[in-house]
Scaffold this active site. Structure first.
Site, PDB file in Angstrom:
ATOM      1  N   ASP A  12     -29.527   8.315  37.386  1.00 32.52           N
ATOM      2  CA  ASP A  12     -29.455   9.559  37.784  1.00 32.52           C
ATOM      3  C   ASP A  12     -28.395  10.181  36.551  1.00 32.52           C
ATOM      4  OD1 ASP A  12     -29.247  11.874  39.505  1.00 32.52           O
ATOM      5  OD2 ASP A  12     -27.373  11.181  40.505  1.00 32.52           O
ATOM      6  N   ASP A  14     -26.329  13.697  36.970  1.00 35.01           N
ATOM      7  CA  ASP A  14     -24.922  13.871  37.788  1.00 35.01           C
ATOM      8  C   ASP A  14     -24.115  13.030  38.612  1.00 35.01           C
ATOM      9  OD1 ASP A  14     -25.355  17.065  36.357  1.00 35.01           O
ATOM     10  OD2 ASP A  14     -26.692  16.859  37.719  1.00 35.01           O
ATOM     11  N   ASP A 178     -26.031   7.599  42.662  1.00 39.72           N
ATOM     12  CA  ASP A 178     -25.373   8.143  44.085  1.00 39.72           C
ATOM     13  C   ASP A 178     -25.427   8.226  44.979  1.00 39.72           C
ATOM     14  OD1 ASP A 178     -25.683  10.483  42.514  1.00 39.72           O
ATOM     15  OD2 ASP A 178     -23.579  10.858  42.986  1.00 39.72           O
TER      16      ASP A 178
END
Length: 228
Positions: A12, A14, A178
């Site tokens: 991922d 961000d 996240d």
């Protein structure tokens, strides 16, 4: 190296590879100001991240009563325009990210990005940070077009992660993210997933339900070896 358990690792963006909440929060606040709404404290902007820019803005507006659909479209377009010109003012890789990418490359692992950020923005940020050439593929929230329901084929749908595996030559892959969007997408794709607990997690580590967790990039390679 042949003994590494995964042929490719997907990340991922961000909250996993890059710390970007200040630039994202500033773009959200630009749109909020145009609509006559109060700013979101920048330090709390990370609480809104997950699912893409549209969901981020919707969360910020819903906290203040929301807006009609046509006004939302106006503010969303303004947010994207502002972000497209200011997406790498404060954004930086997380500590240890470059070293981990170098280690994976040295081991012969192919590396990709799967993000719900528009591909143009993702590539632009990575290029500005001097990271773009480290990745075999960059798959954004709009890269695969829209599905039958008119929505982009983005996380938590499995399609972007399946495309990552295809782009990286098939074989065994693992995904690092996240948010619950990352976990759900990896699960749907049948791919092991590692939770980056230093990022913008929208749930606790236990609730995310990853196969493994890391609190910093220094832990990534050993965790991947153990997971394999």
């Amino acid at each position: 190296m042949a003994d590494f358990p995964f042929g490719a690792v997907g990340f991922d963006l961000d909250g996993t590879l890059i710390e970007s909440h200040r630039d994202l929060g500033t773009a959200v606040n630009h749109a909020l100001a145009l609509g006559g709404f109060a700013h979101v404290p920048i330090d709390h902007a990370s609480d809104l991240i997950g699912g893409g820019a549209k969901i981020m803005l919707a969360k910020a507006l819903d906290m203040q009563g929301g807006v009609a659909e046509d006004e939302f479209r106006r503010l969303y377009k303004a947010m994207l325009a502002y972000y497209g010109e200011n997406y790498a003012v404060h954004t930086r890789p997380y500590p240890g990210a470059l070293e981990a990418l170098d280690e994976l490359a040295w081991r012969g692992v192919r590396i990709g990005v799967v993000t719900n950020k528009f591909e143009e923005f993702a590539r632009g940020i990575l290029d500005t940070l001097g990271l773009l050439d480290r990745f075999d593929c960059v798959i954004g929230g709009d890269s695969l077009g829209k599905g039958p329901d008119g929505a982009y084929l983005a996380k938590p749908a499995p399609d972007p992660i399946l495309r990552l595996r295809e782009s990286c030559g098939g074989g065994r892959i693992v995904y690092v993210g996240d948010s619950s969007y990352d976990m759900r997408a990896a699960r749907a794709a049948g791919v092991p997933v590692v939770a980056a607990c230093y990022g913008y997690c929208d749930k606790s580590p236990d609730e995310l339900g990853a196969d493994a967790t890391i609190d910093s990039f220094a832990e990534l390679i050993p965790v991947l070896e153990a997971l394999g």
